[in-house]
Design a protein around this motif. Structure first.
Motif, mmCIF file in Angstrom:
data_model
loop_
_atom_site.group_PDB
_atom_site.id
_atom_site.type_symbol
_atom_site.label_atom_id
_atom_site.label_comp_id
_atom_site.label_asym_id
_atom_site.label_seq_id
_atom_site.Cartn_x
_atom_site.Cartn_y
_atom_site.Cartn_z
ATOM 1 N N ASP A 1 12.383 -4.331 -1.516
ATOM 2 C CA ASP A 1 11.421 -5.389 -1.806
ATOM 3 C C ASP A 1 10.634 -5.135 -3.088
ATOM 4 N N VAL A 2 11.010 -4.108 -3.826
ATOM 5 C CA VAL A 2 10.384 -3.851 -5.125
ATOM 6 C C VAL A 2 11.264 -4.446 -6.212
ATOM 7 N N ARG A 3 10.690 -5.302 -7.019
ATOM 8 C CA ARG A 3 11.426 -5.880 -8.143
ATOM 9 C C ARG A 3 11.184 -5.031 -9.389
ATOM 10 N N ILE A 4 12.248 -4.758 -10.128
ATOM 11 C CA ILE A 4 12.135 -3.967 -11.351
ATOM 12 C C ILE A 4 12.420 -4.862 -12.544
ATOM 13 N N ASP A 5 11.441 -4.973 -13.437
ATOM 14 C CA ASP A 5 11.599 -5.727 -14.681
ATOM 15 C C ASP A 5 11.779 -4.713 -15.811
ATOM 16 N N GLN A 6 12.961 -4.692 -16.409
ATOM 17 C CA GLN A 6 13.279 -3.708 -17.446
ATOM 18 C C GLN A 6 13.261 -4.349 -18.826
ATOM 19 N N SER A 7 12.755 -3.610 -19.796
ATOM 20 C CA SER A 7 12.768 -4.065 -21.183
ATOM 21 C C SER A 7 13.143 -2.895 -22.083
ATOM 22 N N TYR A 8 13.567 -3.211 -23.297
ATOM 23 C CA TYR A 8 13.994 -2.191 -24.245
ATOM 24 C C TYR A 8 12.973 -2.023 -25.365
ATOM 25 N N ALA B 1 18.892 1.342 -9.336
ATOM 26 C CA ALA B 1 19.675 0.855 -8.192
ATOM 27 C C ALA B 1 19.486 1.768 -6.979
ATOM 28 N N GLU B 2 19.485 3.076 -7.203
ATOM 29 C CA GLU B 2 19.270 4.020 -6.103
ATOM 30 C C GLU B 2 17.888 3.819 -5.478
ATOM 31 N N PHE B 3 16.885 3.596 -6.310
ATOM 32 C CA PHE B 3 15.517 3.396 -5.823
ATOM 33 C C PHE B 3 15.442 2.187 -4.899
ATOM 34 N N GLN B 4 16.129 1.115 -5.262
ATOM 35 C CA GLN B 4 16.027 -0.111 -4.480
ATOM 36 C C GLN B 4 16.837 -0.071 -3.182
ATOM 37 N N VAL B 5 17.643 0.970 -3.002
ATOM 38 C CA VAL B 5 18.290 1.150 -1.698
ATOM 39 C C VAL B 5 17.232 1.397 -0.632
ATOM 40 N N ARG C 1 0.813 -1.222 0.000
ATOM 41 C CA ARG C 1 0.000 0.000 0.000
ATOM 42 C C ARG C 1 0.843 1.267 0.000
ATOM 43 N N VAL C 2 2.003 1.204 0.639
ATOM 44 C CA VAL C 2 2.861 2.397 0.706
ATOM 45 C C VAL C 2 3.949 2.369 -0.360
ATOM 46 N N GLY C 3 3.877 1.391 -1.276
ATOM 47 C CA GLY C 3 4.835 1.353 -2.371
ATOM 48 C C GLY C 3 6.187 0.772 -2.021
ATOM 49 N N LYS C 4 6.279 0.025 -0.919
ATOM 50 C CA LYS C 4 7.556 -0.552 -0.504
ATOM 51 C C LYS C 4 7.770 -1.965 -1.036
ATOM 52 N N SER C 5 6.761 -2.527 -1.679
ATOM 53 C CA SER C 5 6.919 -3.855 -2.279
ATOM 54 C C SER C 5 6.071 -3.902 -3.543
ATOM 55 N N ASP D 1 4.071 4.189 -8.830
ATOM 56 C CA ASP D 1 4.036 5.639 -8.603
ATOM 57 C C ASP D 1 5.271 6.113 -7.844
ATOM 58 N N GLN D 2 5.711 5.325 -6.873
ATOM 59 C CA GLN D 2 6.918 5.681 -6.122
ATOM 60 C C GLN D 2 8.143 5.685 -7.036
ATOM 61 N N PHE D 3 8.215 4.706 -7.926
ATOM 62 C CA PHE D 3 9.341 4.623 -8.849
ATOM 63 C C PHE D 3 9.331 5.808 -9.812
ATOM 64 N N ALA D 4 8.175 6.133 -10.357
ATOM 65 C CA ALA D 4 8.078 7.268 -11.279
ATOM 66 C C ALA D 4 8.491 8.565 -10.587
ATOM 67 N N GLN D 5 8.080 8.720 -9.335
ATOM 68 C CA GLN D 5 8.467 9.919 -8.598
ATOM 69 C C GLN D 5 9.972 9.961 -8.378
ATOM 70 N N HIS D 6 10.570 8.804 -8.133
ATOM 71 C CA HIS D 6 12.029 8.748 -7.956
ATOM 72 C C HIS D 6 12.743 9.155 -9.243
#
Length: 316
Positions: A121-128, A113-117, A88-92, A288-293
Protein backbone atom coordinates in the motif's frame (compact mmCIF):
# COMPACT_ATOMS: atom_id res chain seq x y z
CA UNK A 1 -33.87 16.51 10.92
CA UNK A 2 -30.16 16.14 11.59
CA UNK A 3 -29.13 12.83 13.15
CA UNK A 4 -25.83 12.40 14.93
CA UNK A 5 -23.63 10.06 12.87
CA UNK A 6 -22.37 8.39 16.04
CA UNK A 7 -25.91 7.36 16.91
CA UNK A 8 -26.35 5.72 13.53
CA UNK A 9 -23.06 3.84 13.97
CA UNK A 10 -24.19 2.54 17.37
CA UNK A 11 -27.55 1.49 15.93
CA UNK A 12 -25.74 -0.32 13.10
CA UNK A 13 -23.53 -2.19 15.56
CA UNK A 14 -26.53 -3.37 17.56
CA UNK A 15 -28.37 -4.53 14.43
CA UNK A 16 -25.25 -6.20 13.12
CA UNK A 17 -24.60 -8.19 16.32
CA UNK A 18 -28.24 -8.74 17.37
CA UNK A 19 -27.89 -7.28 20.87
CA UNK A 20 -27.04 -4.09 22.76
CA UNK A 21 -24.31 -5.75 24.81
CA UNK A 22 -22.73 -7.29 21.73
CA UNK A 23 -23.01 -4.03 19.76
CA UNK A 24 -21.40 -2.08 22.58
CA UNK A 25 -18.54 -4.60 22.72
CA UNK A 26 -18.02 -4.27 18.95
CA UNK A 27 -17.55 -0.52 19.34
CA UNK A 28 -15.62 -0.67 22.61
CA UNK A 29 -18.37 1.20 24.46
CA UNK A 30 -20.28 0.54 27.66
CA UNK A 31 -23.64 -1.19 27.28
CA UNK A 32 -25.62 1.42 29.28
CA UNK A 33 -24.26 4.22 27.05
CA UNK A 34 -25.46 2.46 23.89
CA UNK A 35 -28.89 1.76 25.46
CA UNK A 36 -29.26 5.45 26.28
CA UNK A 37 -28.28 6.41 22.72
CA UNK A 38 -30.93 4.11 21.22
CA UNK A 39 -33.60 5.42 23.60
CA UNK A 40 -32.73 9.05 22.79
CA UNK A 41 -32.81 8.29 19.07
CA UNK A 42 -36.25 6.66 19.31
CA UNK A 43 -37.60 9.61 21.32
CA UNK A 44 -36.28 12.07 18.75
CA UNK A 45 -37.68 10.13 15.81
CA UNK A 46 -40.97 9.38 17.54
CA UNK A 47 -40.76 5.88 16.08
CA UNK A 48 -39.51 2.54 17.45
CA UNK A 49 -36.24 1.17 16.08
CA UNK A 50 -36.78 -2.44 17.19
CA UNK A 51 -39.79 -4.75 17.33
CA UNK A 52 -40.71 -5.24 20.96
CA UNK A 53 -40.26 -8.65 22.51
CA UNK A 54 -38.01 -10.10 19.82
CA UNK A 55 -34.74 -11.78 20.78
CA UNK A 56 -32.29 -11.40 19.22
CA UNK A 57 -33.24 -7.83 18.56
CA UNK A 58 -35.07 -7.37 15.27
CA UNK A 59 -35.12 -3.87 13.75
CA UNK A 60 -38.22 -2.22 12.38
CA UNK A 61 -38.16 -1.19 8.72
CA UNK A 62 -37.06 2.33 9.78
CA UNK A 63 -34.48 0.91 12.17
CA UNK A 64 -33.10 -1.32 9.43
CA UNK A 65 -32.88 1.54 6.91
CA UNK A 66 -31.09 3.76 9.39
CA UNK A 67 -28.79 0.89 10.41
CA UNK A 68 -27.80 0.37 6.78
CA UNK A 69 -26.63 4.00 6.67
CA UNK A 70 -24.82 3.50 9.94
CA UNK A 71 -23.08 0.39 8.58
CA UNK A 72 -21.65 2.48 5.75
CA UNK A 73 -20.35 4.97 8.31
CA UNK A 74 -19.04 2.17 10.54
CA UNK A 75 -17.16 0.62 7.63
CA UNK A 76 -15.72 4.01 6.66
CA UNK A 77 -14.70 4.68 10.25
CA UNK A 78 -12.99 1.29 10.52
CA UNK A 79 -11.24 1.83 7.19
CA UNK A 80 -10.06 5.27 8.29
CA UNK A 81 -8.73 3.82 11.55
CA UNK A 82 -6.93 1.08 9.64
CA UNK A 83 -5.44 3.65 7.27
CA UNK A 84 -4.16 5.76 10.17
CA UNK A 85 -2.62 2.75 11.87
CA UNK A 86 -1.12 1.54 8.59
CA UNK A 87 0.39 5.00 8.02
CA UNK A 88 1.81 5.13 11.54
CA UNK A 89 3.71 1.86 11.09
CA UNK A 90 4.90 2.74 7.59
CA UNK A 91 2.64 0.29 5.74
CA UNK A 92 0.93 2.96 3.64
CA UNK A 93 1.77 6.36 2.22
CA UNK A 94 3.88 7.80 -0.57
CA UNK A 95 7.66 7.70 -0.96
CA UNK A 96 9.15 10.27 -3.33
CA UNK A 97 12.66 9.16 -4.25
CA UNK A 98 15.07 10.73 -6.70
CA UNK A 99 18.35 9.33 -7.90
CA UNK A 100 20.99 9.12 -10.57
CA UNK A 101 19.78 7.15 -13.60
CA UNK A 102 22.34 4.30 -13.73
CA UNK A 103 21.98 3.44 -10.04
CA UNK A 104 18.20 3.81 -10.04
CA UNK A 105 17.75 1.56 -13.07
CA UNK A 106 20.33 -1.07 -12.19
CA UNK A 107 19.93 -1.36 -8.42
CA UNK A 108 17.20 0.72 -6.82
CA UNK A 109 14.26 -0.28 -9.05
CA UNK A 110 14.60 -3.91 -7.98
CA UNK A 111 14.79 -2.92 -4.31
CA UNK A 112 11.61 -0.85 -4.77
CA UNK A 113 9.79 -3.93 -6.04
CA UNK A 114 11.08 -6.01 -3.12
CA UNK A 115 9.93 -3.33 -0.66
CA UNK A 116 6.39 -3.35 -2.03
CA UNK A 117 6.09 -7.11 -1.53
CA UNK A 118 5.78 -6.38 2.21
CA UNK A 119 4.44 -2.82 1.78
CA UNK A 120 1.90 -3.13 -1.07
CA UNK A 121 0.00 0.00 0.00
CA UNK A 122 3.03 2.29 -0.27
CA UNK A 123 3.27 4.12 -3.57
CA UNK A 124 6.76 4.98 -4.81
CA UNK A 125 7.20 8.02 -7.05
CA UNK A 126 10.65 7.89 -8.68
CA UNK A 127 12.46 10.70 -10.46
CA UNK A 128 15.90 11.12 -12.00
CA UNK A 129 18.59 13.68 -11.41
CA UNK A 130 22.19 14.31 -10.45
CA UNK A 131 23.43 15.76 -7.20
CA UNK A 132 22.76 19.50 -7.88
CA UNK A 133 19.21 18.81 -9.06
CA UNK A 134 18.52 16.30 -6.29
CA UNK A 135 19.80 18.69 -3.63
CA UNK A 136 17.51 21.42 -4.95
CA UNK A 137 14.55 18.99 -5.06
CA UNK A 138 15.15 17.97 -1.45
CA UNK A 139 15.30 21.56 -0.26
CA UNK A 140 12.13 22.40 -2.20
CA UNK A 141 10.35 19.40 -0.62
CA UNK A 142 9.77 17.86 -4.03
CA UNK A 143 11.31 14.53 -2.98
CA UNK A 144 11.67 12.82 0.39
CA UNK A 145 15.08 11.29 -0.19
CA UNK A 146 17.76 11.06 -2.85
CA UNK A 147 20.08 8.18 -3.70
CA UNK A 148 23.19 9.35 -5.51
CA UNK A 149 26.99 9.30 -5.47
CA UNK A 150 28.60 12.21 -3.63
CA UNK A 151 32.18 13.33 -3.12
CA UNK A 152 31.75 15.52 -0.04
CA UNK A 153 28.85 17.25 1.65
CA UNK A 154 29.39 20.82 2.76
CA UNK A 155 28.75 21.65 6.39
CA UNK A 156 25.66 23.75 6.77
CA UNK A 157 24.07 22.25 3.66
CA UNK A 158 20.98 21.29 5.64
CA UNK A 159 21.27 17.73 4.36
CA UNK A 160 22.13 14.45 6.03
CA UNK A 161 23.67 11.51 4.25
CA UNK A 162 24.16 7.84 5.00
CA UNK A 163 26.70 5.95 2.94
CA UNK A 164 25.34 2.71 1.55
CA UNK A 165 28.15 1.68 -0.80
CA UNK A 166 31.76 2.71 -1.34
CA UNK A 167 32.37 4.06 -4.82
CA UNK A 168 34.54 2.29 -7.35
CA UNK A 169 34.58 2.68 -11.10
CA UNK A 170 35.47 0.04 -13.67
CA UNK A 171 35.86 -0.01 -17.43
CA UNK A 172 32.87 -1.85 -18.85
CA UNK A 173 32.71 -3.68 -22.16
CA UNK A 174 30.91 -6.59 -23.77
CA UNK A 175 31.88 -10.09 -22.67
CA UNK A 176 33.42 -10.86 -26.08
CA UNK A 177 35.60 -7.75 -26.23
CA UNK A 178 39.07 -8.40 -27.74
CA UNK A 179 40.83 -6.86 -24.73
CA UNK A 180 39.48 -9.67 -22.54
CA UNK A 181 41.72 -12.10 -24.44
CA UNK A 182 44.71 -10.31 -22.95
CA UNK A 183 45.70 -11.41 -19.47
CA UNK A 184 46.52 -7.90 -18.33
CA UNK A 185 45.45 -5.21 -20.80
CA UNK A 186 47.59 -2.09 -20.66
CA UNK A 187 46.11 1.40 -20.39
CA UNK A 188 47.63 2.43 -23.72
CA UNK A 189 45.72 -0.38 -25.45
CA UNK A 190 42.41 1.07 -24.31
CA UNK A 191 43.01 4.13 -26.44
CA UNK A 192 42.69 2.02 -29.58
CA UNK A 193 38.96 1.64 -29.00
CA UNK A 194 36.05 4.10 -29.11
CA UNK A 195 34.29 5.16 -25.95
CA UNK A 196 30.72 5.62 -24.82
CA UNK A 197 30.19 8.78 -22.76
CA UNK A 198 27.90 8.70 -19.70
CA UNK A 199 24.89 11.05 -19.75
CA UNK A 200 25.57 14.80 -19.46
CA UNK A 201 25.68 15.91 -15.83
CA UNK A 202 26.81 12.52 -14.60
CA UNK A 203 29.97 12.57 -12.45
CA UNK A 204 31.07 9.60 -14.55
CA UNK A 205 31.55 11.95 -17.49
CA UNK A 206 34.25 13.89 -15.63
CA UNK A 207 35.73 10.58 -14.47
CA UNK A 208 35.94 9.34 -18.06
CA UNK A 209 37.72 12.44 -19.29
CA UNK A 210 40.20 12.39 -16.39
CA UNK A 211 40.83 8.69 -16.93
CA UNK A 212 41.59 9.01 -20.63
CA UNK A 213 43.88 11.96 -20.03
CA UNK A 214 45.74 9.90 -17.42
CA UNK A 215 46.24 7.22 -20.07
CA UNK A 216 47.98 9.82 -22.27
CA UNK A 217 45.10 10.47 -24.67
CA UNK A 218 45.36 13.65 -26.68
CA UNK A 219 42.02 13.09 -28.33
CA UNK A 220 39.03 11.32 -26.80
CA UNK A 221 37.15 9.04 -29.19
CA UNK A 222 33.56 9.46 -28.08
CA UNK A 223 31.46 7.33 -30.41
CA UNK A 224 28.13 7.45 -28.55
CA UNK A 225 26.73 9.66 -25.78
CA UNK A 226 23.59 10.77 -24.00
CA UNK A 227 21.97 7.34 -23.69
CA UNK A 228 20.12 5.72 -20.83
CA UNK A 229 21.58 2.72 -19.03
CA UNK A 230 19.68 0.31 -21.27
CA UNK A 231 20.78 2.06 -24.45
CA UNK A 232 24.42 2.11 -23.30
CA UNK A 233 24.24 -1.62 -22.53
CA UNK A 234 22.69 -2.43 -25.89
CA UNK A 235 25.33 -0.33 -27.63
CA UNK A 236 28.19 -2.04 -25.80
CA UNK A 237 26.75 -5.46 -26.63
CA UNK A 238 26.97 -4.68 -30.34
CA UNK A 239 30.32 -2.86 -30.47
CA UNK A 240 33.89 -3.03 -29.20
CA UNK A 241 33.42 0.27 -27.40
CA UNK A 242 34.33 0.91 -23.76
CA UNK A 243 32.83 3.06 -21.04
CA UNK A 244 33.24 3.91 -17.36
CA UNK A 245 30.62 2.52 -14.99
CA UNK A 246 30.28 2.05 -11.25
CA UNK A 247 31.27 -1.51 -10.45
CA UNK A 248 28.00 -2.03 -8.59
CA UNK A 249 26.08 -1.38 -11.83
CA UNK A 250 28.18 -3.95 -13.71
CA UNK A 251 27.57 -6.33 -10.81
CA UNK A 252 23.80 -5.84 -11.11
CA UNK A 253 24.01 -6.84 -14.79
CA UNK A 254 26.10 -9.96 -14.21
CA UNK A 255 23.28 -12.46 -14.76
CA UNK A 256 22.69 -11.17 -18.28
CA UNK A 257 26.24 -12.24 -19.18
CA UNK A 258 26.52 -9.51 -21.78
CA UNK A 259 28.52 -6.78 -20.00
CA UNK A 260 31.58 -7.21 -17.81
CA UNK A 261 34.56 -5.23 -16.49
CA UNK A 262 38.09 -5.22 -17.81
CA UNK A 263 40.60 -6.71 -15.34
CA UNK A 264 42.20 -3.33 -14.79
CA UNK A 265 42.17 -1.23 -11.64
CA UNK A 266 41.65 2.41 -12.50
CA UNK A 267 41.92 5.58 -10.43
CA UNK A 268 38.77 7.42 -9.57
CA UNK A 269 37.68 10.15 -7.14
CA UNK A 270 36.74 9.21 -3.60
CA UNK A 271 33.02 8.88 -3.91
CA UNK A 272 30.26 6.97 -2.18
CA UNK A 273 26.69 6.09 -2.97
CA UNK A 274 24.56 7.64 -0.25
CA UNK A 275 21.01 8.30 0.88
CA UNK A 276 20.41 12.03 1.24
CA UNK A 277 17.62 13.56 3.31
CA UNK A 278 16.80 16.98 4.70
CA UNK A 279 18.12 17.44 8.21
CA UNK A 280 15.18 19.60 9.31
CA UNK A 281 12.38 17.62 7.70
CA UNK A 282 10.01 15.25 9.49
CA UNK A 283 9.66 12.17 7.31
CA UNK A 284 6.67 9.88 7.12
CA UNK A 285 7.06 6.37 8.59
CA UNK A 286 6.84 4.89 5.08
CA UNK A 287 9.85 6.95 3.97
CA UNK A 288 11.86 5.76 6.97
CA UNK A 289 10.83 2.16 6.29
CA UNK A 290 11.87 2.51 2.65
CA UNK A 291 15.24 4.03 3.55
CA UNK A 292 15.87 1.19 5.98
CA UNK A 293 15.02 -1.33 3.27
CA UNK A 294 17.52 0.31 0.91
CA UNK A 295 20.22 0.27 3.60
CA UNK A 296 19.55 -3.38 4.40
CA UNK A 297 19.55 -4.29 0.72
CA UNK A 298 22.94 -2.69 0.17
CA UNK A 299 24.32 -4.23 3.34
CA UNK A 300 23.57 -7.62 1.81
CA UNK A 301 24.90 -6.54 -1.58
CA UNK A 302 28.13 -5.03 -0.31
CA UNK A 303 29.88 -8.33 0.38
CA UNK A 304 28.67 -9.90 -2.86
CA UNK A 305 29.85 -6.89 -4.85
CA UNK A 306 33.25 -7.02 -3.13
CA UNK A 307 33.69 -10.69 -3.98
CA UNK A 308 32.59 -10.08 -7.56
CA UNK A 309 35.02 -7.20 -7.85
CA UNK A 310 37.92 -9.32 -6.61
CA UNK A 311 37.01 -12.12 -8.99
CA UNK A 312 36.30 -10.05 -12.10
CA UNK A 313 38.70 -7.14 -11.81
CA UNK A 314 41.65 -8.67 -10.00
CA UNK A 315 41.16 -12.42 -10.18
CA UNK A 316 41.05 -13.23 -13.88
Amino acid sequence: MKIDERHLIQLAAVVKTGGVTEGAALLGLAQPAVSRTLSMLEMRLGEPLFIKGRRPLQPTSLGLSLAEQGLVMLAASRKASDLVESFRVGKSGVVRVGGTPFFMDALIAGLCAEFQVTHPDVRIDQSYGYFPDLRAALKADQIDLAICPIDILDEGSGLEFQQILPGRNVIACRVTHPLLLKRRPQPSQLLDYPWVAPPPGSPLLADLRALLLSFGATEIKIRYSGGSLMSVINYLKAADALTVMPHSVVFALRKEKSITALPLTIPHPERALAILTRADSARSPAVDQFAQHIRSGFESLRHLIKRHEEAVVWGR
